[in-house]
Design an enzyme around this catalytic site. Structure first.
Site, PDB file in Angstrom:
ATOM      1  N   ASP A 103      -6.966  -3.871  -3.338  1.00  0.00           N
ATOM      2  CA  ASP A 103      -7.636  -3.524  -1.977  1.00  0.00           C
ATOM      3  C   ASP A 103      -8.924  -2.725  -2.728  1.00  0.00           C
ATOM      4  OD1 ASP A 103      -5.567  -4.889  -0.654  1.00  0.00           O
ATOM      5  OD2 ASP A 103      -4.758  -3.135   0.107  1.00  0.00           O
TER       6      ASP A 103
HETATM    7  N1  URA Z   1      -0.648  -3.365  -2.300  1.00  0.00           N
HETATM    8  C1  URA Z   1      -1.198  -3.047  -1.281  1.00  0.00           C
HETATM    9  O1  URA Z   1      -1.148  -2.666  -0.154  1.00  0.00           O
HETATM   10  N2  URA Z   1      -2.716  -2.939  -1.754  1.00  0.00           N
HETATM   11  C2  URA Z   1      -3.022  -3.103  -3.007  1.00  0.00           C
HETATM   12  O2  URA Z   1      -4.228  -3.096  -3.482  1.00  0.00           O
HETATM   13  C3  URA Z   1      -1.905  -3.671  -4.077  1.00  0.00           C
HETATM   14  C4  URA Z   1      -0.735  -3.794  -3.489  1.00  0.00           C
END
Ligand code: URA
Length: 242
Positions: A103
């Protein structure tokens, strides 16, 4: 393979740039100066050097990046910088792409490569590659029995999705926040945030620290990257039977 193609593939610049380099007479193949860009070589057998320095033939490129916050895991975005912007000075940039996705507000380990087969295997559920995250959440998690999720996963009511089993190690707790390590084997969108949300905790900080046998190099500050060593490349490939 043509000599100019070989040098482009090895990251020595654009076709035009390497043709100029070859014509300038600094490129040798098996100790003989070759100034013809169309000269054919066998990259696995012939020894190419530039200005006396031998070029080690690489079929693919492998980097580990410590992804910083604020960057999108994609090749292009209209609004935000992408992780590939951090690689813009690498001449082979157009061949490189990130494996999997973090993310925009997540930090940590991303493998950036030109190897499509490795990318496919690492992200394919069949190979059950572990991904370990360091997570800070709000509140105290000491009343949660995480051991049951190691056996059966958790049902995410909002997403109507049952996760695969995952492991949790609690590192530190206080009434304000807790630090934990979570190891998952799937790559679903927002999976860590959704798991913690199901358990009534909000993720305040998220960082991926490991993919299979490959650990994030602690010397890399967010935004920094380095090439994987030969040993690391062999190790990660072996983990997916390549
Ligand atoms: N899980 C999440 O919520 N975000 C990420 O970036 C990776 C795994």
């Amino acid at each position: 393979m043509r000599l100019d193609r070989f040098l482009v593939n090895q990251g020595f610049g654009s076709r035009k740039e390497v043709q100029k380099l070859i014509k300038s007479g600094v490129v040798k193949v098996n100790e003989e100066v070759i100034d013809d860009p169309s000269y054919h070589i066998d990259p696995n057998k012939d020894i190419v050097n530039i200005d006396g320095e031998e070029i080690e033939y690489k079929e693919n490129f492998y980097f580990m990046l410590n992804k910083p916050k604020g960057y999108i895991t994609a090749a292009y975005d209209e609004k935000y910088p992408t992780v590939m912007d951090l690689f813009s000075s690498e001449p082979m940039i157009d061949k490189l792409f990130p494996i999997g996705r973090l993310d925009i507000d997540t930090e940590g380990l991303l493998i950036i490569t030109s190897d499509g087969q490795l990318a496919h295997r690492i992200t394919h559920p069949k190979w059950n590659i572990e991904k370990e995250y360091f997570v800070i959440v709000d509140g105290d998690v000491s009343d949660i029995d995480f051991s049951r999720y190691e056996k059966e996963g958790i049902y995410l009511k909002k997403e109507k999705y049952k996760t695969k089993p995952f492991k949790v190690e609690v590192l530190k707790t206080s009434p304000e926040e807790s630090e934990i390590l979570i190891t998952i084997t799937e790559g679903k969108y927002h999976i860590i945030k959704n798991i913690m949300s199901e358990l009534k905790h909000e993720v305040l900080y998220l960082k991926r620290v490991r993919i299979g046998p490959l650990r994030l190099d602690e010397d890399l500050a967010p935004g920094e990257y380095r090439e994987l060593t030969k040993e690391e490349i062999d190790m990660i490939k072996r983990s997916v039977k390549m």
